[in-house]
Write a protein that holds these residues in place. Structure first.
Motif, PDB file in Angstrom:
ATOM      1  N   LEU A  46       0.836  -1.204   0.000  1.00  0.00           N
ATOM      2  CA  LEU A  46       0.000   0.000   0.000  1.00  0.00           C
ATOM      3  C   LEU A  46       0.870   1.253   0.000  1.00  0.00           C
ATOM      4  O   LEU A  46       2.034   1.217   0.385  1.00  0.00           O
ATOM      5  CB  LEU A  46      -0.891   0.010   1.249  1.00  0.00           C
ATOM      6  N   SER A  47       0.269   2.375  -0.414  1.00  0.00           N
ATOM      7  CA  SER A  47       1.004   3.647  -0.349  1.00  0.00           C
ATOM      8  C   SER A  47       1.139   4.077   1.105  1.00  0.00           C
ATOM      9  O   SER A  47       0.464   3.547   1.990  1.00  0.00           O
ATOM     10  CB  SER A  47       0.247   4.713  -1.128  1.00  0.00           C
ATOM     11  N   GLY A  48       2.000   5.062   1.347  1.00  0.00           N
ATOM     12  CA  GLY A  48       2.227   5.535   2.718  1.00  0.00           C
ATOM     13  C   GLY A  48       0.936   5.978   3.406  1.00  0.00           C
ATOM     14  O   GLY A  48       0.663   5.617   4.548  1.00  0.00           O
ATOM     15  N   GLY A  49       0.123   6.752   2.672  1.00  0.00           N
ATOM     16  CA  GLY A  49      -1.127   7.239   3.249  1.00  0.00           C
ATOM     17  C   GLY A  49      -2.103   6.108   3.534  1.00  0.00           C
ATOM     18  O   GLY A  49      -2.796   6.101   4.555  1.00  0.00           O
ATOM     19  N   GLN A  50      -2.144   5.146   2.602  1.00  0.00           N
ATOM     20  CA  GLN A  50      -3.019   3.992   2.821  1.00  0.00           C
ATOM     21  C   GLN A  50      -2.543   3.168   4.008  1.00  0.00           C
ATOM     22  O   GLN A  50      -3.342   2.697   4.811  1.00  0.00           O
ATOM     23  CB  GLN A  50      -3.053   3.129   1.555  1.00  0.00           C
TER      24      GLN A  50
END
Ligand code: ATP
Ligand code: MG
Lengths: 294, 276
Positions: B173-177
């Motif tokens: 997942l991305s950092g924000g996710q």
């Protein structure tokens, strides 16, 4: 009009004597170290190639499926030694893995203070002790009192040989799991015990398995401790409390014999050992490569 | 007489800021009384007495190194893991001292969850990340776990993005996710208090906005304490703000008041950007 050095565009300026001297030495260094690396690599390839050529020539189905026969009798094999290697190493793995992995966990997570430092130091010392000394130890502890050679005593020696490697790789790979992952588990109201078992150790699994495979590779070719523990056998032997044939030991016995036929079998056995160790090393690399997959 | 200060951070935040002052002050969920934290000889938190209300967002602000994280970690006994750290004074949850005799720190952290500055998902699947807490706490029924997973991810505003890949690795997942996944993971164990240490500091503006909406929504059910370096963020999401400096709590009050009429000169200097 004269152009001084500094007026020429950068990169076209002639080298000073000092720079020429430095580049010269640099080239000598690069070529010299490259030559040494090439020499080392070709020596290794030479050994591998020689063993392969000699070994493959003596390999045949009987060699893999039959037990030893008297000199000159065709159809002799080392099947009992192959099985014996699996048994001896298998028991050693079963003995060393829990102790080694739990010691690694302890050192990585709670390993502050003098006791932990002592354990680390002992593990380092242990990894430097010659295998024959450890074989002697297993002999004194496990063979002498029973007046009976056994595969079990060989497994004990192997387990001791494997321990330092398992401990240190387990410790390193567990310590590499970031603290914030540990803290994340604790912040969910999970005990240190559960987070260690369910999060930390699985996250470090690849490193632990790699260490295990390398430890197995290390002992698979060990011969010295087997001389007075497993001792060897001409027959099928599956009971670990009895003397047992082990491939590395058979190679040794055949190699020092005066018979041409046995020499050929020694080469074939050595070839099998190298292939086994190669497979173990390659799998260790593969395991590490996939380590960040959940 | 000095000219009145402008608060550029507050532009557009007026309706948010009008709210807390007008509401009656809610009962306190957690409170510290004369809290001191030491790292060896170093006195990192000095006599902090602070009340953290239920169903409200409390923000902790202050320059780097002033002890915000140290204070936050004292609230759920995270310092237990740091051998050189020592906590004195009392921290209460619903009136019970969490450092008192016979209190199980694991139970404390079950009731007081924490989201960290850098997302720290477990190296497992998204589903496993969310249900790991409930599982360890004894939930065995698979149907129930699936429901918990969906509910928590919906609350954390992540469900739509991951519902088709619940079994793939959380590390993809991305950092924000990942950060929202960590929040979902916290929600799944149903804590009463959620501590957040700069939860959006590593994120881009869009991801930050999502996390902020989420924090604002969380105040309906939880007591939330958030450490932030962003004055705008404090103004947008928090009901109460406390200003820390060099280990001391200088000032605390409704966010609107602290930002518009700080009583202490040092608070004023900090929020007007004179230092920090
Ligand atoms: N484990 C530790 N050992 C010793 N000193 C520490 C430790 N952790 C923090 N400190 C010190 O305590 C003080 C407060 O640190 P803390 O991390 O709480 O600051 P902070 O307000 O969260 O800063 P930031 O905004 O940069 O995150 C700092 O001076 C820091 O150097
Ligand atoms: Mg901090």
């Amino acid at each position: 009009m004269t152009t001084t050095r500094s007026q020429l565009p950068f990169g076209r300026r002639p080298l000073t004597a000092h720079m020429r001297w430095r580049y010269g030495w640099s080239a000598v260094g690069v070529i010299g170290s490259g030559f040494c690396a090439g020499l080392a690599a070709s020596l290794l390839l030479l050994i591998l190639g020689y063993v392969a050529i000699q070994g493959v020539a003596a390999l045949n189905p009987a060699f893999l499926t039959h037990v030893p026969r008297p000199v000159g009798v065709p159809g002799a094999g080392v099947a009992n030694g192959i099985v014996g290697t699996f048994i001896v190493v298998g028991i050693a793995v079963a003995l060393a893995t829990p102790v080694g992995v739990f010691t690694g966990i302890y050192l990585a997570l709670f390993g502050r203070g003098r006791f932990a430092e002592t354990v680390r130091f002992l593990a380092d010392v242990l990894s430097g002790i010659p295998s024959i000394a450890i074989g002697l130890f297993a002999y004194t502890l496990f063979v002498q009192p029973f007046r009976h050679f056994s595969a079990l005593s060989a497994s004990l020696a192997f387990a001791i040989l494997m321990l330092p490697l398992i401990i240190r790789t387990a410790e390193e790979s567990i310590a590499r799991v970031p603290t914030r992952v540990r803290e994340g588990a604790l912040a969910l109201g999970i005990s240190t015990y559960s987070s260690t078992i369910h999060i930390i150790v699985p996250a470090a699994r690849a490193g632990i398995i790699t260490g295990l495979l390398l430890a197995i590779a290390r002992v698979t070719g060990e011969t010295a401790p087997l001389l007075f523990t497993a001792f060897g056998s001409q027959f099928w032997e599956l009971n670990p409390t009895n003397p047992m044939a082990v491939l590395a030991l058979q190679v040794f016995t055949y190699a020092i014999s005066p018979y041409e036929d046995w020499h050929r079998q020694a080469w074939a056995g050595a070839f099998l050992l190298i292939v086994a160790v190669l497979i173990l090393n390659v799998s260790a690399r593969l395991v590490l490569r996939n380590r960040f997959e959940a | 007489m000095p000219a009145p200060y402008q608060f550029p951070y507050l532009v557009g935040g007026a309706e948010t800021l009008a709210r807390p002052a007008s509401e009656p002050r809610p009962p306190s969920k957690m409170a510290t009384d004369g809290l001191n934290v030491f790292y060896g000889q170093f006195h990192a938190i000095k006599h902090v007495t602070l009340s953290l209300p239920d169903r409200r967002v409390s923000a902790l602000i202050g320059p780097s190194g002033c002890g915000k994280s140290t204070f936050l970690r004292a609230l759920n006994r995270m310092h237990d893991l740091t051998p050189e750290a020592r906590v004195e004074g009392s921290v209460t949850l619903d009136g019970t001292d969490i450092y008192g005799p016979g209190i199980d720190p694991v139970e404390v952290r079950h009731r007081i969850g924490m989201v960290f500055q850098r997302a720290n998902p477990f190296p497992k699947s998204i589903f496993e990340n969310v249900v790991f807490g409930p599982k360890v706490h004894g939930e065995r029924r698979h149907r129930e776990l699936i429901e918990i997973c969906e509910r928590s991810l919906v609350k954390a505003a992540l469900w739509d993005e991951v519902k088709d890949r619940l079994n793939s690795s959380a590390l993809g997942l991305s950092g924000g996710q990942q950060q929202r996944l960590c929040i979902a993971r916290q929600l799944a164990v149903e804590p009463e208090v959620i501590l957040m240490d700069e939860p959006a500091s590593a994120l881009d503006p869009l991801a930050t906005a999502k996390i902020e909406d989420l924090i604002f929504a969380l105040r309906r059910d939880y007591a939330v304490v958030i450490v932030t370096h962003s004055m705008q963020q404090a103004a947008r999401v928090s009901d109460l703000t406390s200003f820390f400096l060099l280990g001391e709590m200088i000032e605390t009050g409704p966010t609107a008041e602290v930002f518009t009429h700080p009583t202490d000169r040092r608070t004023e200097d900090y929020i007007t950007g004179r230092f920090g």
